[in-house]
Design a protein around this motif. Structure first.
Motif, PDB file in Angstrom:
ATOM      1  N   SER A   1       0.841  -1.187   0.000  1.00  9.28           N
ATOM      2  CA  SER A   1       0.000   0.000   0.000  1.00  9.28           C
ATOM      3  C   SER A   1       0.879   1.242   0.000  1.00  9.28           C
ATOM      4  O   SER A   1       1.795   1.363   0.811  1.00  9.28           O
ATOM      5  CB  SER A   1      -0.876  -0.015   1.247  1.00  9.28           C
ATOM      6  OG  SER A   1      -1.597   1.183   1.348  1.00  9.28           O
ATOM      7  N   THR A   2       0.610   2.143  -0.921  1.00  6.71           N
ATOM      8  CA  THR A   2       1.357   3.405  -0.947  1.00  6.71           C
ATOM      9  C   THR A   2       0.404   4.534  -0.578  1.00  6.71           C
ATOM     10  O   THR A   2      -0.789   4.477  -0.853  1.00  6.71           O
ATOM     11  CB  THR A   2       1.984   3.686  -2.323  1.00  6.71           C
ATOM     12  OG1 THR A   2       0.939   3.718  -3.303  1.00  6.71           O
ATOM     13  CG2 THR A   2       3.005   2.629  -2.690  1.00  6.71           C
TER      14      THR A   2
ATOM     15  N   VAL B   1       5.117  12.720   1.699  1.00  6.85           N
ATOM     16  CA  VAL B   1       4.357  11.666   1.014  1.00  6.85           C
ATOM     17  C   VAL B   1       5.063  11.262  -0.279  1.00  6.85           C
ATOM     18  O   VAL B   1       5.182  10.064  -0.582  1.00  6.85           O
ATOM     19  CB  VAL B   1       2.904  12.136   0.758  1.00  6.85           C
ATOM     20  CG1 VAL B   1       2.177  11.213  -0.204  1.00  6.85           C
ATOM     21  CG2 VAL B   1       2.147  12.250   2.083  1.00  6.85           C
ATOM     22  N   ASP B   2       5.546  12.234  -1.044  1.00  9.89           N
ATOM     23  CA  ASP B   2       6.253  11.934  -2.291  1.00  9.89           C
ATOM     24  C   ASP B   2       7.541  11.153  -2.041  1.00  9.89           C
ATOM     25  O   ASP B   2       7.835  10.181  -2.751  1.00  9.89           O
ATOM     26  CB  ASP B   2       6.566  13.219  -3.067  1.00  9.89           C
ATOM     27  CG  ASP B   2       5.318  13.878  -3.655  1.00  9.89           C
ATOM     28  OD1 ASP B   2       4.240  13.233  -3.690  1.00  9.89           O
ATOM     29  OD2 ASP B   2       5.423  15.059  -4.062  1.00  9.89           O
ATOM     30  N   LEU B   3       8.313  11.570  -1.035  1.00 14.33           N
ATOM     31  CA  LEU B   3       9.558  10.858  -0.721  1.00 14.33           C
ATOM     32  C   LEU B   3       9.286   9.448  -0.206  1.00 14.33           C
ATOM     33  O   LEU B   3      10.017   8.502  -0.535  1.00 14.33           O
ATOM     34  CB  LEU B   3      10.387  11.646   0.298  1.00 14.33           C
ATOM     35  CG  LEU B   3      11.069  12.897  -0.230  1.00 14.33           C
ATOM     36  CD1 LEU B   3      11.604  13.740   0.930  1.00 14.33           C
ATOM     37  CD2 LEU B   3      12.189  12.533  -1.187  1.00 14.33           C
ATOM     38  N   LEU B   4       8.245   9.294   0.573  1.00 13.76           N
ATOM     39  CA  LEU B   4       7.877   7.971   1.062  1.00 13.76           C
ATOM     40  C   LEU B   4       7.521   7.056  -0.113  1.00 13.76           C
ATOM     41  O   LEU B   4       7.936   5.888  -0.147  1.00 13.76           O
ATOM     42  CB  LEU B   4       6.710   8.074   2.049  1.00 13.76           C
ATOM     43  CG  LEU B   4       6.205   6.776   2.660  1.00 13.76           C
ATOM     44  CD1 LEU B   4       7.327   6.011   3.360  1.00 13.76           C
ATOM     45  CD2 LEU B   4       5.053   7.073   3.618  1.00 13.76           C
TER      46      LEU B   4
ATOM     47  N   GLU C   1      17.386   9.924   2.503  1.00 13.84           N
ATOM     48  CA  GLU C   1      16.815  11.194   2.046  1.00 13.84           C
ATOM     49  C   GLU C   1      15.504  11.484   2.781  1.00 13.84           C
ATOM     50  O   GLU C   1      15.251  12.618   3.199  1.00 13.84           O
ATOM     51  CB  GLU C   1      16.568  11.130   0.534  1.00 13.84           C
ATOM     52  CG  GLU C   1      16.106  12.414  -0.089  1.00 13.84           C
ATOM     53  CD  GLU C   1      15.916  12.303  -1.603  1.00 13.84           C
ATOM     54  OE1 GLU C   1      15.308  13.237  -2.156  1.00 13.84           O
ATOM     55  OE2 GLU C   1      16.352  11.318  -2.235  1.00 13.84           O
ATOM     56  N   LEU C   2      14.689  10.448   2.979  1.00 10.33           N
ATOM     57  CA  LEU C   2      13.444  10.620   3.728  1.00 10.33           C
ATOM     58  C   LEU C   2      13.740  10.999   5.183  1.00 10.33           C
ATOM     59  O   LEU C   2      13.072  11.869   5.749  1.00 10.33           O
ATOM     60  CB  LEU C   2      12.594   9.349   3.660  1.00 10.33           C
ATOM     61  CG  LEU C   2      11.261   9.401   4.405  1.00 10.33           C
ATOM     62  CD1 LEU C   2      10.326  10.454   3.813  1.00 10.33           C
ATOM     63  CD2 LEU C   2      10.594   8.021   4.394  1.00 10.33           C
TER      64      LEU C   2
ATOM     65  N   THR D   1       3.013   4.585   5.970  1.00 13.21           N
ATOM     66  CA  THR D   1       1.814   4.924   5.188  1.00 13.21           C
ATOM     67  C   THR D   1       0.561   4.896   6.056  1.00 13.21           C
ATOM     68  O   THR D   1      -0.415   5.567   5.754  1.00 13.21           O
ATOM     69  CB  THR D   1       1.626   3.999   3.969  1.00 13.21           C
ATOM     70  OG1 THR D   1       1.345   2.668   4.411  1.00 13.21           O
ATOM     71  CG2 THR D   1       2.835   4.016   3.057  1.00 13.21           C
ATOM     72  N   THR D   2       0.605   4.124   7.127  1.00  9.18           N
ATOM     73  CA  THR D   2      -0.499   4.103   8.089  1.00  9.18           C
ATOM     74  C   THR D   2      -0.306   5.181   9.150  1.00  9.18           C
ATOM     75  O   THR D   2      -1.251   5.891   9.524  1.00  9.18           O
ATOM     76  CB  THR D   2      -0.590   2.724   8.774  1.00  9.18           C
ATOM     77  OG1 THR D   2      -0.780   1.732   7.763  1.00  9.18           O
ATOM     78  CG2 THR D   2      -1.721   2.667   9.776  1.00  9.18           C
ATOM     79  N   TRP D   3       0.919   5.319   9.639  1.00 10.51           N
ATOM     80  CA  TRP D   3       1.206   6.270  10.708  1.00 10.51           C
ATOM     81  C   TRP D   3       0.947   7.712  10.282  1.00 10.51           C
ATOM     82  O   TRP D   3       0.321   8.486  11.025  1.00 10.51           O
ATOM     83  CB  TRP D   3       2.671   6.125  11.166  1.00 10.51           C
ATOM     84  CG  TRP D   3       3.090   7.254  12.040  1.00 10.51           C
ATOM     85  CD1 TRP D   3       2.845   7.396  13.373  1.00 10.51           C
ATOM     86  CD2 TRP D   3       3.769   8.457  11.638  1.00 10.51           C
ATOM     87  NE1 TRP D   3       3.343   8.600  13.829  1.00 10.51           N
ATOM     88  CE2 TRP D   3       3.909   9.270  12.776  1.00 10.51           C
ATOM     89  CE3 TRP D   3       4.271   8.914  10.404  1.00 10.51           C
ATOM     90  CZ2 TRP D   3       4.537  10.512  12.728  1.00 10.51           C
ATOM     91  CZ3 TRP D   3       4.887  10.156  10.362  1.00 10.51           C
ATOM     92  CH2 TRP D   3       5.019  10.937  11.516  1.00 10.51           C
TER      93      TRP D   3
END
Length: 172
Positions: free
Chosen positions: A2-3, A25-28, A45-46, A106-108
């Motif tokens: 899941s993204t 969000v983009d870096l993740l 980087e994130l 993505t959940t946190w």
């Protein structure tokens, strides 16, 4: 896997905060899509981005009378510590741990944004705080005492308006 994708549901109405969140969000997503040979560089980087992201929010809290030891700031530190632990594990060859951490973020993130960050955004808008200049349009609305909780209903009842008077992220 899941993204997380940016949507207006994540917007909090504070431009600098929303822009940083879009970048997060983009870096993740880049981490989640990275092949093994670039995964750790993307994760680092994130982490670097998240450090600046959290430093900014922590500074905004201090400048608007959230106490330095509040639970929001403490939460930021814990997340960064875990992310850095993940990098160390990844450097030892355990990339699967980094991938699992990315999935957990993505959940946190939406939960953090919808609770702690939403309370901070409400507070910043209420006092007219400009994150870029640090100016406060309504210093008379700053709390008399330091806010020791996260600013959310679960941490600090006296620092949050009643539910019927608090703007929601969509209406704020």
């Amino acid at each position: 896997m899941s993204t997380l994708q940016w949507s207006d549901d994540l917007a909090l109405g504070v431009g600098a905060m929303d822009q940083t969140h879009i970048e997060f969000v983009d870096l993740l997503a880049e981490v989640q899509q990275a092949p093994d040979d670039t995964l750790l560089a993307k994760w680092a980087e994130l982490i670097d981005h998240t450090q600046v992201h959290f430093d900014n929010e922590n500074r905004w809290m201090v400048e608007t009378r959230f106490a330095a030891g509040n639970c929001h700031t403490t939460h930021h530190k814990a997340v960064l510590d875990v992310m850095r632990d993940g990098l160390r594990y990844g450097q030892q060859g355990h990339r699967n741990i980094v991938r699992q951490m990315a999935a957990e973020l993505t959940t946190w993130f939406p939960q953090h944004a919808d609770s702690m960050d939403a309370a901070l955004a409400w507070h910043l808008k209420r006092v007219g705080y400009d994150p870029v200049s640090g100016s406060i349009a309504h210093p008379e609305l700053l709390p008399g005492e330091l806010i020791h909780g996260c600013g959310g209903e679960t941490c600090s009842d006296e620092n949050v308006p009643a539910a019927d008077t608090a703007p929601t992220p969509a209406s704020a």
